[in-house]
Design an enzyme around this catalytic site. Structure first.
Site, PDB file in Angstrom:
ATOM      1  N   GLU A  62       0.838  -1.207   0.000  1.00  0.00           N
ATOM      2  CA  GLU A  62       0.000   0.000   0.000  1.00  0.00           C
ATOM      3  C   GLU A  62       0.869   1.253   0.000  1.00  0.00           C
ATOM      4  O   GLU A  62       0.606   2.214  -0.745  1.00  0.00           O
ATOM      5  CB  GLU A  62      -0.907  -0.014   1.231  1.00  0.00           C
ATOM      6  CG  GLU A  62      -1.719   1.247   1.431  1.00  0.00           C
ATOM      7  CD  GLU A  62      -2.223   1.382   2.854  1.00  0.00           C
ATOM      8  OE1 GLU A  62      -2.485   2.521   3.261  1.00  0.00           O
ATOM      9  OE2 GLU A  62      -2.330   0.360   3.562  1.00  0.00           O
ATOM     10  N   ASP A  66       0.800   3.866  -3.080  1.00  0.00           N
ATOM     11  CA  ASP A  66       0.436   5.261  -2.851  1.00  0.00           C
ATOM     12  C   ASP A  66       1.401   6.193  -3.573  1.00  0.00           C
ATOM     13  O   ASP A  66       0.992   7.190  -4.187  1.00  0.00           O
ATOM     14  CB  ASP A  66       0.443   5.543  -1.347  1.00  0.00           C
ATOM     15  CG  ASP A  66       0.194   7.001  -1.030  1.00  0.00           C
ATOM     16  OD1 ASP A  66      -0.939   7.476  -1.253  1.00  0.00           O
ATOM     17  OD2 ASP A  66       1.129   7.683  -0.565  1.00  0.00           O
ATOM     18  N   ASP A 135      -7.190   1.434   0.733  1.00  0.00           N
ATOM     19  CA  ASP A 135      -5.859   0.900   1.045  1.00  0.00           C
ATOM     20  C   ASP A 135      -5.526  -0.313   0.176  1.00  0.00           C
ATOM     21  O   ASP A 135      -4.385  -0.465  -0.290  1.00  0.00           O
ATOM     22  CB  ASP A 135      -5.785   0.506   2.520  1.00  0.00           C
ATOM     23  CG  ASP A 135      -5.842   1.705   3.452  1.00  0.00           C
ATOM     24  OD1 ASP A 135      -5.685   2.841   2.968  1.00  0.00           O
ATOM     25  OD2 ASP A 135      -6.061   1.507   4.663  1.00  0.00           O
ATOM     26  N   GLU A 138      -4.571   0.678  -3.393  1.00  0.00           N
ATOM     27  CA  GLU A 138      -3.177   1.118  -3.459  1.00  0.00           C
ATOM     28  C   GLU A 138      -2.221  -0.072  -3.384  1.00  0.00           C
ATOM     29  O   GLU A 138      -1.182  -0.083  -4.066  1.00  0.00           O
ATOM     30  CB  GLU A 138      -2.891   2.104  -2.331  1.00  0.00           C
ATOM     31  CG  GLU A 138      -3.557   3.452  -2.531  1.00  0.00           C
ATOM     32  CD  GLU A 138      -3.215   4.447  -1.457  1.00  0.00           C
ATOM     33  OE1 GLU A 138      -3.143   5.652  -1.766  1.00  0.00           O
ATOM     34  OE2 GLU A 138      -3.010   4.042  -0.294  1.00  0.00           O
TER      35      GLU A 138
END
Length: 247
Positions: A62, A66, A135, A138
Site C-alpha cells: 500500500e 500510494d 488501502d 493502493e
C-alpha cells in the site's frame, strides 16, 4: 515446534481463503496478470494476517502503491491542465487520489469481494469500508509496480482514473461530501442531515466513528483518524445511498 505449526496453520488458512474466490475477474478489470504471491499479499488485510499467526499483510505494498499513484496522477494533471496554478492541480490530485476516490474505483472493479479480512472486520462490513477499499486498491498498484514496473502500473492507474482526471476541473478542485450531501438534500426539499461521532482507542491512536442520519434513519457510517474525516466518509456513503434510492 508449536510456533512453526501455528505458522503453517496460518499459511494454510491464507491459501484456503484466497482459493475460495475466483480472482480472474479482478485481474480482467485491472488488465494485467499479477503473480500469485504478490496478489495474495496485496489482498491480505492486517486483520486477517493478525488473526492467523501474524502473517505478512498488504501495508508495505500500500505504501508503495500510494507513491506510484501520486506520481502517475500528478504528472497527468501537469500535462492535461498546463494553465492551472500549482495550488489548483495539487487540490485536484488530492481529490482524485483521496480515500473516497480510491474507494469508488474499488467498487467499480468489485474489489471488496476479493479482500482477505479477519472475522472482526467481516462482522462490521469491512468489505464496504472506504478505508479498507482504498488501502487495498493502493496495495494492488504496488503489486503491479513490483511485477511489471512503473509504466505498466501508471497505465493501469490512468485508465482506471481517466474519468476522474478528465473531469477534475469541471467538478471543482475539491470534494466536500458533507456539502455535496446537503446540496442534494436541499434540492429534494429534505431536512438537514444530522451527525454524531464517537471515538475509541488510546489518546495517541484514536479511531472515530461517525453516523449520519436523515429523519431518524441511519444513512451512512464512516471511520477516520479524526471526527472530520469520519464525517466525510459517512456523508459520502449517505450521498451514494440517496442517489441509489432516488428517495
Amino acid at each position: 515446534m508449536s510456533r512453526k505449526k501455528n505458522r503453517l496453520t496460518g499459511v494454510d488458512a491464507l491459501n484456503e481463503a484466497f482459493d475460495a474466490v475466483d480472482h480472474q475477474p479482478l485481474l480482467d478489470h485491472l488488465g494485467v496478470d499479477i503473480q500469485r504471491d504478490l496478489l495474495v499479499l496485496a489482498l491480505t488485510h492486517r486483520s486477517f494476517a493478525n488473526e492467523n499467526g501474524m502473517l505478512p499483510n498488504n501495508e508495505r505494498l500500500e505504501f508503495l502503491g500510494d507513491a506510484v499513484l501520486g506520481l502517475s496522477v500528478a504528472n497527468k494533471l501537469y500535462e492535461q491542465y498546463p494553465s492551472s496554478p500549482e495550488s489548483d492541480v495539487s487540490k485536484m490530485r488530492a481529490s482524485i487520489v483521496s480515500r473516497y476516490g480510491l474507494a469508488d474505483i474499488a467498487r467499480e472493479i468489485d474489489l471488496g469481494n476479493h479482500i482477505l479480512l479477519g472475522k472482526g472486520e467481516l462482522l462490521t462490513e469491512g468489505r464496504s469500508k472506504d478505508s479498507i477499499l482504498a488501502d487495498t486498491t493502493e496495495a494492488l498498484f504496488g503489486a503491479i509496480f513490483r511485477q511489471h514496473g512503473f509504466e505498466t502500473a501508471r497505465d493501469v492507474i490512468l485508465r482506471l482514473f481517466a474519468y476522474k482526471i478528465d473531469n477534475a476541473s469541471a467538478r471543482g478542485i475539491h470534494q466536500d461530501w458533507k456539502t455535496t450531501l446537503q446540496e442534494e438534500l436541499a434540492q429534494r426539499k429534505r431536512p438537514m442531515a444530522e451527525y454524531s461521532a464517537t471515538s475509541v482507542g488510546p489518546d495517541h491512536d484514536l479511531v472515530f466513528t461517525a453516523i449520519v442520519t436523515l429523519e431518524g434513519e441511519e444513512m451512512g457510517r464512516g471511520e477516520g483518524p479524526n471526527k472530520k474525516l469520519a464525517e466525510q466518509e459517512a456523508a459520502h456513503q449517505a450521498f451514494r445511498k440517496l442517489r441509489e434510492s432516488r428517495a
